[in-house]
Write a protein that holds these residues in place. Structure first.
Motif, PDB file in Angstrom:
ATOM      1  N   THR A   1      11.520  -3.199   3.094  1.00  0.00           N
ATOM      2  CA  THR A   1      10.656  -4.211   2.512  1.00  0.00           C
ATOM      3  C   THR A   1       9.837  -4.877   3.609  1.00  0.00           C
ATOM      4  O   THR A   1      10.313  -5.059   4.740  1.00  0.00           O
ATOM      5  CB  THR A   1      11.455  -5.272   1.730  1.00  0.00           C
ATOM      6  OG1 THR A   1      10.549  -6.129   1.045  1.00  0.00           O
ATOM      7  CG2 THR A   1      12.349  -6.095   2.629  1.00  0.00           C
ATOM      8  N   GLU A   2       8.576  -5.195   3.280  1.00  0.00           N
ATOM      9  CA  GLU A   2       7.660  -5.849   4.204  1.00  0.00           C
ATOM     10  C   GLU A   2       7.079  -7.069   3.511  1.00  0.00           C
ATOM     11  O   GLU A   2       6.370  -6.953   2.510  1.00  0.00           O
ATOM     12  CB  GLU A   2       6.541  -4.889   4.618  1.00  0.00           C
ATOM     13  CG  GLU A   2       7.035  -3.640   5.330  1.00  0.00           C
ATOM     14  CD  GLU A   2       5.924  -2.626   5.573  1.00  0.00           C
ATOM     15  OE1 GLU A   2       4.798  -2.831   5.032  1.00  0.00           O
ATOM     16  OE2 GLU A   2       6.167  -1.636   6.271  1.00  0.00           O
TER      17      GLU A   2
ATOM     18  N   PRO B   1       0.326  -2.000   0.848  1.00  0.00           N
ATOM     19  CA  PRO B   1       0.824  -1.349   2.057  1.00  0.00           C
ATOM     20  C   PRO B   1       1.559  -0.051   1.739  1.00  0.00           C
ATOM     21  O   PRO B   1       2.312   0.027   0.757  1.00  0.00           O
ATOM     22  CB  PRO B   1       1.797  -2.397   2.641  1.00  0.00           C
ATOM     23  CG  PRO B   1       1.380  -3.691   2.046  1.00  0.00           C
ATOM     24  CD  PRO B   1       0.854  -3.372   0.690  1.00  0.00           C
ATOM     25  N   GLU B   2       1.315   0.950   2.535  1.00  0.00           N
ATOM     26  CA  GLU B   2       1.999   2.246   2.469  1.00  0.00           C
ATOM     27  C   GLU B   2       1.519   3.145   1.329  1.00  0.00           C
ATOM     28  O   GLU B   2       1.937   4.300   1.240  1.00  0.00           O
ATOM     29  CB  GLU B   2       3.536   2.075   2.348  1.00  0.00           C
ATOM     30  CG  GLU B   2       4.167   1.113   3.335  1.00  0.00           C
ATOM     31  CD  GLU B   2       4.032   1.570   4.775  1.00  0.00           C
ATOM     32  OE1 GLU B   2       3.854   2.778   5.008  1.00  0.00           O
ATOM     33  OE2 GLU B   2       4.106   0.694   5.665  1.00  0.00           O
TER      34      GLU B   2
ATOM     35  N   VAL C   1       1.282 -15.350  -1.510  1.00  0.00           N
ATOM     36  CA  VAL C   1       1.624 -13.944  -1.307  1.00  0.00           C
ATOM     37  C   VAL C   1       0.420 -13.107  -1.733  1.00  0.00           C
ATOM     38  O   VAL C   1       0.113 -13.004  -2.922  1.00  0.00           O
ATOM     39  CB  VAL C   1       2.872 -13.540  -2.109  1.00  0.00           C
ATOM     40  CG1 VAL C   1       3.179 -12.055  -1.911  1.00  0.00           C
ATOM     41  CG2 VAL C   1       4.076 -14.386  -1.684  1.00  0.00           C
ATOM     42  N   GLY C   2      -0.253 -12.539  -0.751  1.00  0.00           N
ATOM     43  CA  GLY C   2      -1.390 -11.679  -1.053  1.00  0.00           C
ATOM     44  C   GLY C   2      -0.990 -10.236  -1.226  1.00  0.00           C
ATOM     45  O   GLY C   2      -1.626  -9.479  -1.964  1.00  0.00           O
ATOM     46  N   THR C   3       0.087  -9.843  -0.548  1.00  0.00           N
ATOM     47  CA  THR C   3       0.601  -8.490  -0.675  1.00  0.00           C
ATOM     48  C   THR C   3       2.056  -8.466  -0.226  1.00  0.00           C
ATOM     49  O   THR C   3       2.493  -9.308   0.570  1.00  0.00           O
ATOM     50  CB  THR C   3      -0.234  -7.503   0.157  1.00  0.00           C
ATOM     51  OG1 THR C   3       0.201  -6.160  -0.100  1.00  0.00           O
ATOM     52  CG2 THR C   3      -0.114  -7.786   1.651  1.00  0.00           C
ATOM     53  N   PHE C   4       2.803  -7.508  -0.752  1.00  0.00           N
ATOM     54  CA  PHE C   4       4.228  -7.358  -0.477  1.00  0.00           C
ATOM     55  C   PHE C   4       4.584  -5.909  -0.753  1.00  0.00           C
ATOM     56  O   PHE C   4       3.986  -5.275  -1.630  1.00  0.00           O
ATOM     57  CB  PHE C   4       5.034  -8.303  -1.390  1.00  0.00           C
ATOM     58  CG  PHE C   4       6.490  -7.926  -1.550  1.00  0.00           C
ATOM     59  CD1 PHE C   4       7.430  -8.337  -0.619  1.00  0.00           C
ATOM     60  CD2 PHE C   4       6.915  -7.161  -2.629  1.00  0.00           C
ATOM     61  CE1 PHE C   4       8.764  -8.003  -0.763  1.00  0.00           C
ATOM     62  CE2 PHE C   4       8.251  -6.827  -2.786  1.00  0.00           C
ATOM     63  CZ  PHE C   4       9.184  -7.248  -1.860  1.00  0.00           C
ATOM     64  N   ALA C   5       5.535  -5.374  -0.007  1.00  0.00           N
ATOM     65  CA  ALA C   5       5.916  -3.976  -0.209  1.00  0.00           C
ATOM     66  C   ALA C   5       7.425  -3.821  -0.217  1.00  0.00           C
ATOM     67  O   ALA C   5       8.128  -4.439   0.595  1.00  0.00           O
ATOM     68  CB  ALA C   5       5.312  -3.093   0.874  1.00  0.00           C
ATOM     69  N   PHE C   6       7.909  -3.012  -1.118  1.00  0.00           N
ATOM     70  CA  PHE C   6       9.286  -2.546  -1.108  1.00  0.00           C
ATOM     71  C   PHE C   6       9.235  -1.084  -1.528  1.00  0.00           C
ATOM     72  O   PHE C   6       8.722  -0.757  -2.603  1.00  0.00           O
ATOM     73  CB  PHE C   6      10.154  -3.366  -2.061  1.00  0.00           C
ATOM     74  CG  PHE C   6      11.570  -2.867  -2.166  1.00  0.00           C
ATOM     75  CD1 PHE C   6      12.316  -2.605  -1.030  1.00  0.00           C
ATOM     76  CD2 PHE C   6      12.161  -2.648  -3.405  1.00  0.00           C
ATOM     77  CE1 PHE C   6      13.614  -2.128  -1.114  1.00  0.00           C
ATOM     78  CE2 PHE C   6      13.458  -2.188  -3.505  1.00  0.00           C
ATOM     79  CZ  PHE C   6      14.186  -1.932  -2.358  1.00  0.00           C
ATOM     80  N   PHE C   7       9.724  -0.209  -0.668  1.00  0.00           N
ATOM     81  CA  PHE C   7       9.564   1.212  -0.922  1.00  0.00           C
ATOM     82  C   PHE C   7      10.702   1.993  -0.274  1.00  0.00           C
ATOM     83  O   PHE C   7      11.468   1.470   0.551  1.00  0.00           O
ATOM     84  CB  PHE C   7       8.218   1.706  -0.386  1.00  0.00           C
ATOM     85  CG  PHE C   7       8.016   1.466   1.093  1.00  0.00           C
ATOM     86  CD1 PHE C   7       8.295   2.450   2.035  1.00  0.00           C
ATOM     87  CD2 PHE C   7       7.539   0.241   1.557  1.00  0.00           C
ATOM     88  CE1 PHE C   7       8.124   2.242   3.387  1.00  0.00           C
ATOM     89  CE2 PHE C   7       7.360   0.008   2.917  1.00  0.00           C
ATOM     90  CZ  PHE C   7       7.653   1.004   3.837  1.00  0.00           C
TER      91      PHE C   7
END
Length: 369
Positions: free
Chosen positions: A312-313, A41-42, A282-288
């Motif tokens: 975070t998402e 993501p992102e 958990v297939g995907t995770f975002a922290f940005f």
């Protein structure tokens, strides 16, 4: 009469508990119907690859092809090998690098040093024995490899791993060996696999404290490792097996492609996070971090400026999300799948997410300077 009552009423209940404890050989990790590698993501052009770090094959009694088959069933994308290198400097087997049965293997070995281990990643040639920690890490770098400090709290001194590229802050094997063997055995009898594994899902307080201290002055990647499987024999069934552990905890690398170069680059840069998938796949995770048109993912740096936000998402709600700056909590959310925070000062910011009081997701930091 009392003894007869026990055998008539209690033994069936005990037997039922034993069956309940041993009848679920795998965690209830709900994998997708087939492996689908999701875009990060992102960050267009990046993908979320899930894998296993610090796997010694020799202790499993299997060959690389057999391990690959198990990994494929668990929808694992890559494996970092780490068989123990003999201290006499004899012939070392770092594994076969490249793809085996569609699983990417990264060659490597574990060197006992300073009370713990330095894992050399992407090494191919023998390394002289009895080197100092810094010389060992230099020898790994000379081969184009990366050095991982396993279980840093066990090292005699932080100087023994100060030049490492990454820290294995969580080790399944260390969590296993820290348990009382008798207690482990009875938990395996009376508890289902998820509850049994939850005893190994312990927040690595000492290692995280050392990691936070190190990232206050340097960029260091954070990983979760597997180590040797338990393979405990319980009433004729094996507990702590590779198939179970492949579904228990994974390290994710955010890379442009599933090949050695991009995967190693993601490791070096800290474009990664760990997930305990038995609490929820958990297939995907975002922290940005983002400020205007500038965006930085885990492991990257960004300048403190007006409008800067850390976000975070999660793939699904967590019971609790906490954001840390240099080891101190600065923000949190309950029963949420997102968390935003506008940082007020520089530091290394990272995420921990929990379910049922257990660690679910552990991110690498975003470095605000």
């Amino acid at each position: 009469m009392r003894l007869q009552f026990f055998f008539r009423c209690c033994l069936p209940m005990v037997a039922a508990l034993i069956v309940a404890g041993c009848s679920a050989p795998l965690p209830s990790t709900e994998l997708p119907p087939a492996r689908y590698i999701q875009p990060a993501p992102e960050f267009p052009g990046f993908f979320d690859y899930r894998g296993i770090v610090d796997l010694p094959i020799k202790t499993s009694g299997m060959d690389q092809a057999g391990i690959a088959d198990l990994a494929k069933a668990a929808q694992i994308d890559f494996i970092f090998l780490a068989d123990r290198v003999q201290p006499d400097g004899g012939e070392s087997d770092f594994g076969i690098a490249g793809f085996t049965n569609d699983i990417l293997f990264i060659s490597g070995g574990a060197f006992e040093i300073g009370g713990s281990e330095i894992i050399g990643v992407n090494i191919h040639d023998p390394i002289k024995p009895n080197l100092t920690p810094n010389d060992l890490i230099s020898a790994i770098h000379d081969q184009g490899g990366l050095a991982i400090a396993a279980d840093p709290a066990k090292f005699a001194s932080s100087a023994d791993y100060g030049l490492a590229d990454a820290m294995e802050v969580y080790s399944q094997h260390s969590a296993w060996t820290a348990q009382n063997p008798t207690a482990l055995y009875f938990r395996a009898i009376f508890l289902g696999t998820d509850h049994f594994l939850s005893a190994l899902d312990l927040r690595p307080d000492a290692n995280l404290a050392l990691y936070d201290t190190m990232t206050a002055g340097a960029r260091v990647s954070m990983l979760a490792g597997m180590g040797a499987p338990g393979n405990m024999n319980v009433l004729g069934a094996k507990v702590g097996t590779i198939p179970q552990l492949f579904l228990f905890c994974t390290t994710h690398l955010i890379a442009r492609a599933r090949d050695s170069g991009p995967i190693l680059e993601a490791l070096r840069l800290g474009h990664s996070y760990a997930s305990f998938d038995y609490l929820g796949y958990v297939g995907t995770f975002a922290f940005f971090a983002h400020a205007g048109d500038t965006i930085a993912m885990m492991g990257d740096e960004i300048r403190l400026a007006p409008g800067l936000v850390l976000k975070t998402e999660l793939p699904a709600p967590a019971d609790r999300i906490a954001m840390y700056r240099d080891g101190a909590e600065v923000a949190s959310a309950e029963n949420a799948s997102t968390l935003e925070y506008a940082p007020k000062s520089p530091g290394a910011y990272r995420i921990e997410a929990y379910r049922g009081g257990k660690l679910w997701i552990l991110s690498n930091p975003v470095y605000v300077h």
